[in-house]
Design an enzyme around this catalytic site. Structure first.
Site: not given
Ligand code: AMP
Length: 170
Positions: A58, A95
């Site tokens: 995305r 996670e």
């Molecule tokens: P993180 O590594 O936890 O910061 O996750 C970031 C990645 O996961 C990004 O590429 C986002 O597209 C996706 N992502 C994580 N949480 C969400 C959420 N609540 N809504 C949409 N996309 C998310």
């Protein structure tokens, strides 16, 4: 324009407990998309950018548009096995378990000024891994910018050495 009106909240997607931020209503509206790209550009200001690096998948939507507007090259960071040429790989923690991201080893020249972009900053693990890839190639990260920051997950802590900007905070 208030972009939050174009973000759809989906509860328990892709799994229970996740409040998913769906940007497809925003992408489906050309005025909202135009406003979003202008607002993202305003976060960068007049800083010179050589490469916009965006994270699968995305991050690619606005990453390519940003690169065009900034007269910069666009560089994709992808999940393992997707990029066809020689790659650098960076594992990172999820996670539950591990994942990894890859970048082409010739994507960034030493000293190039990089804007990192993704749609959502959640726990920050993905963006941290992307920063490591960029820096391992010798890129200088000017800014990490996101459409959405989920502040309650404190992902910004993993990006402490960088300037982090986002349009919408939850
Ligand atoms: P993180 O590594 O936890 O910061 O996750 C970031 C990645 O996961 C990004 O590429 C986002 O597209 C996706 N992502 C994580 N949480 C969400 C959420 N609540 N809504 C949409 N996309 C998310």
């Amino acid at each position: 324009m208030n972009l939050s009106e174009y973000i759809r909240n989906i509860e328990d997607f892709p799994k229970t407990g996740v409040h998913f931020k769906d940007i497809t209503p925003l992408l489906a509206n050309s005025e909202a998309t135009d406003s979003c790209i202008r607002q993202l550009l305003a976060l960068v200001g007049t800083q010179k950018i050589d490469k916009v690096v965006a994270i699968e998948s995305r991050g690619f939507f606005f990453g390519t548009l940003l690169a065009q507007k900034l007269n910069a090259g666009f560089i994709p960071i992808r999940k393992p096995g997707k990029l066809p040429y020689k790659t650098l790989k960076e594992p990172y923690e999820l996670e539950y378990g591990m994942d990894a991201l890859e970048i082409h080893e010739d994507a960034i020249k030493k000293g190039e000024r990089v804007l990192l972009h993704d749609d959502v900053l959640a726990t920050g693990g993905t963006a941290r891994a992307a920063c490591n890839l960029i820096e391992n190639l010798g890129g200088v990260i000017v800014q990490c910018n996101f459409l959405i920051e989920l502040e309650f997950l404190d992902g910004i802590k993993k990006l402490q050495s960088h300037t982090v900007k986002s349009l919408l905070k939850y």
